[in-house]
Design a protein around this motif. Sequence first.
Motif, mmCIF file in Angstrom:
data_model
loop_
_atom_site.group_PDB
_atom_site.id
_atom_site.type_symbol
_atom_site.label_atom_id
_atom_site.label_comp_id
_atom_site.label_asym_id
_atom_site.label_seq_id
_atom_site.Cartn_x
_atom_site.Cartn_y
_atom_site.Cartn_z
ATOM 1 N N TYR A 1 -3.905 5.160 7.508
ATOM 2 C CA TYR A 1 -4.379 4.317 6.408
ATOM 3 C C TYR A 1 -5.748 4.789 5.933
ATOM 4 O O TYR A 1 -6.028 4.830 4.725
ATOM 5 C CB TYR A 1 -4.465 2.855 6.847
ATOM 6 C CG TYR A 1 -5.246 2.018 5.853
ATOM 7 C CD1 TYR A 1 -4.678 1.607 4.653
ATOM 8 C CD2 TYR A 1 -6.568 1.663 6.111
ATOM 9 C CE1 TYR A 1 -5.408 0.875 3.728
ATOM 10 C CE2 TYR A 1 -7.305 0.934 5.197
ATOM 11 C CZ TYR A 1 -6.720 0.534 4.004
ATOM 12 O OH TYR A 1 -7.446 -0.179 3.094
ATOM 13 N N MET B 1 -8.038 -3.434 -1.702
ATOM 14 C CA MET B 1 -7.227 -2.424 -1.037
ATOM 15 C C MET B 1 -6.995 -2.692 0.451
ATOM 16 O O MET B 1 -5.866 -2.549 0.936
ATOM 17 C CB MET B 1 -7.838 -1.038 -1.239
ATOM 18 C CG MET B 1 -6.826 0.085 -1.030
ATOM 19 S SD MET B 1 -7.572 1.720 -1.233
ATOM 20 C CE MET B 1 -8.117 1.614 -2.928
ATOM 21 N N THR C 1 -4.024 -4.858 1.233
ATOM 22 C CA THR C 1 -2.667 -4.336 1.026
ATOM 23 C C THR C 1 -2.019 -3.923 2.337
ATOM 24 O O THR C 1 -0.812 -3.684 2.378
ATOM 25 C CB THR C 1 -2.693 -3.128 0.071
ATOM 26 O OG1 THR C 1 -3.481 -2.068 0.646
ATOM 27 C CG2 THR C 1 -3.278 -3.501 -1.277
ATOM 28 N N PHE D 1 0.824 -1.201 0.000
ATOM 29 C CA PHE D 1 0.000 0.000 0.000
ATOM 30 C C PHE D 1 0.865 1.261 0.000
ATOM 31 O O PHE D 1 0.595 2.218 -0.732
ATOM 32 C CB PHE D 1 -0.924 -0.019 1.221
ATOM 33 C CG PHE D 1 -1.871 1.133 1.289
ATOM 34 C CD1 PHE D 1 -2.963 1.194 0.450
ATOM 35 C CD2 PHE D 1 -1.672 2.162 2.196
ATOM 36 C CE1 PHE D 1 -3.845 2.252 0.503
ATOM 37 C CE2 PHE D 1 -2.545 3.222 2.262
ATOM 38 C CZ PHE D 1 -3.635 3.269 1.416
ATOM 39 N N SER E 1 -6.346 5.650 2.110
ATOM 40 C CA SER E 1 -7.221 4.770 1.338
ATOM 41 C C SER E 1 -8.330 5.563 0.659
ATOM 42 O O SER E 1 -8.694 5.290 -0.487
ATOM 43 C CB SER E 1 -7.812 3.681 2.234
ATOM 44 O OG SER E 1 -8.592 4.247 3.268
#
Length: 406
Positions: free
Chosen positions: A84, A111, A114, A59, A88
């Motif tokens: 995150y 996602m 990741t 990520f 994201s």
Amino acid sequence: MSHDTPVEAFNTQHASNDSVQTSLEEVWYLKEISFKPDPSAAPRRYKIITQNYNGPCSFIAICNILILREQIQIQPFERTTVSYEYLSRLLAEYLLNACPDVDISAALSVMPATRKGMDLNPLFTGSTLFRPAGTGGELKLFEQAGIKLVHGWLVDPSSPEYGVLSRTEDYDSSVNLLVEADYATKGNLVMAEAPGPSDGDPSRHNLAYALTPEEQRKVEDALMIRSFIENSPSQLTYYGLFTLASELEPGALVALFRNSHLSVLYKSPDEDGALYTLATDQVFLHESSVVWERLEDIDGGWSTFVDSDFVRSSPAGGDYAGHTAESALAALEQQTGALTLADRADEELARQLQAEEDERSREHYARRQRDQEEKERVERERAYAARQRAIDAAVRPRKKSDCVVM
């Protein structure tokens, strides 16, 4: 009846999954570096995401590439950390805007995974070849983000393993063949190697003779595969390294799969066309001179750290490397001044864990430097000895026994 947009649905999913306060492991420090997205332009300042111990390299690599391409921006620029959840949503919005007429649900669904890693299955015959796993969302994420995914775990066409690996092609299929061969030999794949005439263990002879011709071929193929995998533990070969250097365009920013991790790979636009990986370890957060690591060999023994100008660096190490004593104290007070008691407890635990990681990183860096210096010393001694032998041979008088009778 209203329907949520992909990003709204994505955010709703995250809100339910992350109803508890975002954990400390999902908040990362930002580091300021300079970089030239256009080699002919002046360098610009960017905030890249650093990775803590066992952080989500996949990520972070994707986000850092988009940051250096100026396709996403972390705002305000003065912020020192990022979560995150923030990243994201930023990435989801970018995908929606970059692919307005494309279904991005597969990319969005993968996602969250990741954060822990990605299920990537490379083919040993091409630097850009990967087999999709599951729904294929991993590869869709890179495709729709416009990021090239590469690896250097390639088999040399002139090697004895090429014939087998060109048939099995990818890592998963190769491992499956290993498992089948091990089952055929009743868990004794090592013993299935062809015994020599002097081998006195009858069980090895009996095992070889007990296999059908098809099983024997499978065992022989498995031994070739095992040899290749054992001889490339870093998931990078010299053939693969040379292939990456020749195939990538100057100035390219791509995602490199290696050691079951992803990193940002950059090819210098200069004449040397050197390859560099972005140094995102949090231990180098305050090391302004450590920005890239030059990729020069397959095991990292000859690799060196360089700064934003790609000049070799000499990091000092430590939690507050790059600070003076006064600025380090001010930075610490600024970070802890507004924290609650619970936050400070988390911060103290994070510092303790980071201190342990810093020490491991410093030892790793020091060991690498010592290994490199030792290699350079051995090479110098070898070159000096060869030169001395050449000089001795040139000035040594011939003995009579050296004469040639005509």
